[in-house]
Design a protein around this motif. Structure first.
Motif, PDB file in Angstrom:
ATOM      1  N   UNK B  31     -32.539 -46.580  37.814  1.00 44.05           N
ATOM      2  CA  UNK B  31     -32.378 -46.583  36.353  1.00 44.05           C
ATOM      3  C   UNK B  31     -31.734 -45.336  35.773  1.00 44.05           C
ATOM      4  N   UNK B  32     -30.540 -44.989  36.182  1.00 43.09           N
ATOM      5  CA  UNK B  32     -29.900 -43.865  35.493  1.00 43.09           C
ATOM      6  C   UNK B  32     -29.572 -44.241  34.045  1.00 43.09           C
ATOM      7  N   UNK B  33     -29.983 -43.405  33.089  1.00 41.73           N
ATOM      8  CA  UNK B  33     -29.750 -43.732  31.682  1.00 41.73           C
ATOM      9  C   UNK B  33     -29.493 -42.476  30.869  1.00 41.73           C
ATOM     10  N   UNK B  34     -28.918 -42.679  29.717  1.00 38.16           N
ATOM     11  CA  UNK B  34     -28.655 -41.567  28.798  1.00 38.16           C
ATOM     12  C   UNK B  34     -28.939 -42.063  27.394  1.00 38.16           C
ATOM     13  N   UNK B  35     -29.210 -41.134  26.489  1.00 37.50           N
ATOM     14  CA  UNK B  35     -29.349 -41.514  25.080  1.00 37.50           C
ATOM     15  C   UNK B  35     -27.966 -41.570  24.450  1.00 37.50           C
ATOM     16  N   UNK B  36     -27.819 -42.464  23.496  1.00 37.01           N
ATOM     17  CA  UNK B  36     -26.580 -42.493  22.720  1.00 37.01           C
ATOM     18  C   UNK B  36     -26.397 -41.147  22.035  1.00 37.01           C
ATOM     19  N   UNK B  37     -25.152 -40.742  21.852  1.00 33.34           N
ATOM     20  CA  UNK B  37     -24.867 -39.470  21.195  1.00 33.34           C
ATOM     21  C   UNK B  37     -25.421 -39.500  19.775  1.00 33.34           C
ATOM     22  N   UNK B  38     -26.131 -38.440  19.418  1.00 33.22           N
ATOM     23  CA  UNK B  38     -26.746 -38.374  18.087  1.00 33.22           C
ATOM     24  C   UNK B  38     -25.719 -37.845  17.090  1.00 33.22           C
ATOM     25  N   UNK B  39     -25.198 -38.733  16.284  1.00 34.89           N
ATOM     26  CA  UNK B  39     -24.263 -38.326  15.237  1.00 34.89           C
ATOM     27  C   UNK B  39     -23.066 -37.584  15.792  1.00 34.89           C
TER      28      UNK B  39
END
Lengths: 193, 151
Positions: B31-39
């Motif tokens: 499960x490699x994952x990242x958060x969406x870019x914040x603003x």
């Protein structure tokens, strides 16, 4: 002569006791300071729309006060994500809560950048910036530590990751941790709202 | 016995849901994952679990992606309520253990993310291990406020 020796001895004992009491007082004070009233106070900062805001602006709301910076890839998004998830769990009660992210990196964090950053987590969040002096002042009020690490454009900031809970009158109530589970944050807030 | 069978069956049934797993040698990257870019922020972090199912210790020693200008491995230390993020050159992957890159712990920092990561996007990243060699993984992008991978 002998009396003088005794009084010297007595003075030494008194000084020694005073030192002990002093150290004890200092240590107790240091320990009590974490979690004691006296955290928070007046501040003047700039919100995401470039308007001047103060501590008075948010009276009547429970405040979650968290310090961070937008360059921060992990700790700050983690804290904001946990708060956002907790507010979702609280439902309509969450409207009684105002979350403030105050930057510890005023050089890079413009009001517009702060606005877009916090909005990605929850549209109710406010991102506050200010002059380096204003940031230093509010950090002092909240006993927040921050320090620039590294050179050039890509420096990072060490910073306190405590989330302060302030009551609607602006008084310190309790503190949460940035890596507290959302359910834990929600439960702590539910007791208060 | 019946319970064990049922449990095994359940695990087998659940397996397709855990399909986002990449193997290289004795290592599994889960499960490699990242958060969406914040603003308008420019940086991000990638998280995953790496399981070393082999008998030999390994190390993650490097990574590359076209999604950012630079990538670095970081550890995250919290001392007296202060977070300190520090770059590390390698992270040990001891035999028969799992290392978690997760919020508030180890992470792979993306510096200069361009274009911004959007929820439901995926992007490719190459991981380099001291013994197992290199492998390309696909990182799933979750919402900015994600606290764990949703997929």
């Amino acid at each position: 002569m002998r009396l003088r020796y005794i009084s010297f001895g007595g003075l030494a004992v008194i000084l020694f006791l005073a030192l002990l009491v002093g150290v004890g007082w200092y240590r107790t004070n240091g320990e009590v300071a974490v979690g004691a009233p006296g955290i928070g106070g007046p501040f003047t900062l700039t919100d995401g729309d470039g308007r001047q805001v103060t501590d008075q602006t948010y009276r009547g709301k429970w405040l979650l006060v968290y310090f961070g910076y937008t360059y921060c890839p992990d700790a700050c998004p983690t804290g904001l994500s946990n708060i956002a998830a907790a507010l979702k769990q609280l439902g309509p009660d969450a409207d009684k809560v105002q979350t403030l992210l105050i930057t510890v990196d005023p050089e890079r964090d413009t009001p517009a950048l702060m606005k877009s950053y916090v909005a990605a987590f929850d549209s109710r969040f406010a991102g506050l910036s200010g002059t380096p002096e204003q940031i230093a002042a509010v950090a002092r009020e909240y006993r927040v530590y921050y320090k620039r690490v590294g050179e050039g454009e890509d420096y990072i900031m060490d910073h306190s990751v405590v989330i302060y809970v302030m009551d609607p009158d602006g008084n310190y109530n309790t503190m949460l941790r940035h890596n507290s589970a959302p359910a834990e944050i929600a439960a702590a807030l539910k007791k208060l709202l | 016995m019946k319970r064990l069978l049922a449990a095994t069956l359940l695990i087998l049934l659940a397996m397709p849901a855990a399909a986002h797993e990449i193997k290289v040698g004795d290592l599994s990257i889960v499960h490699p994952w990242a958060r969406a870019t914040a603003g308008a922020a420019k940086n991000g972090a990638v998280y995953m679990r790496i399981e070393n199912q082999g008998d030999v210790d390994d190390q993650i020693v490097g990574m590359a992606t076209a999604a950012a200008e630079r990538v670095e491995m970081h550890t995250h230390i919290v001392e007296n309520g202060t977070a300190m993020m520090r770059k590390v050159e390698a992270i040990d992957l001891p035999a028969h253990q799992a290392i978690k890159f997760k919020p508030g712990e180890f992470h792979i920092m993306l510096i200069g993310v361009d274009p911004p990561l959007m929820e439901y996007d995926t992007f490719k990243m190459t991981l380099v291990f001291a013994k197992a060699g290199s492998v390309e993984i696909e990182v799933y992008v979750e919402e900015a406020g994600a606290t764990e991978p949703a997929h």
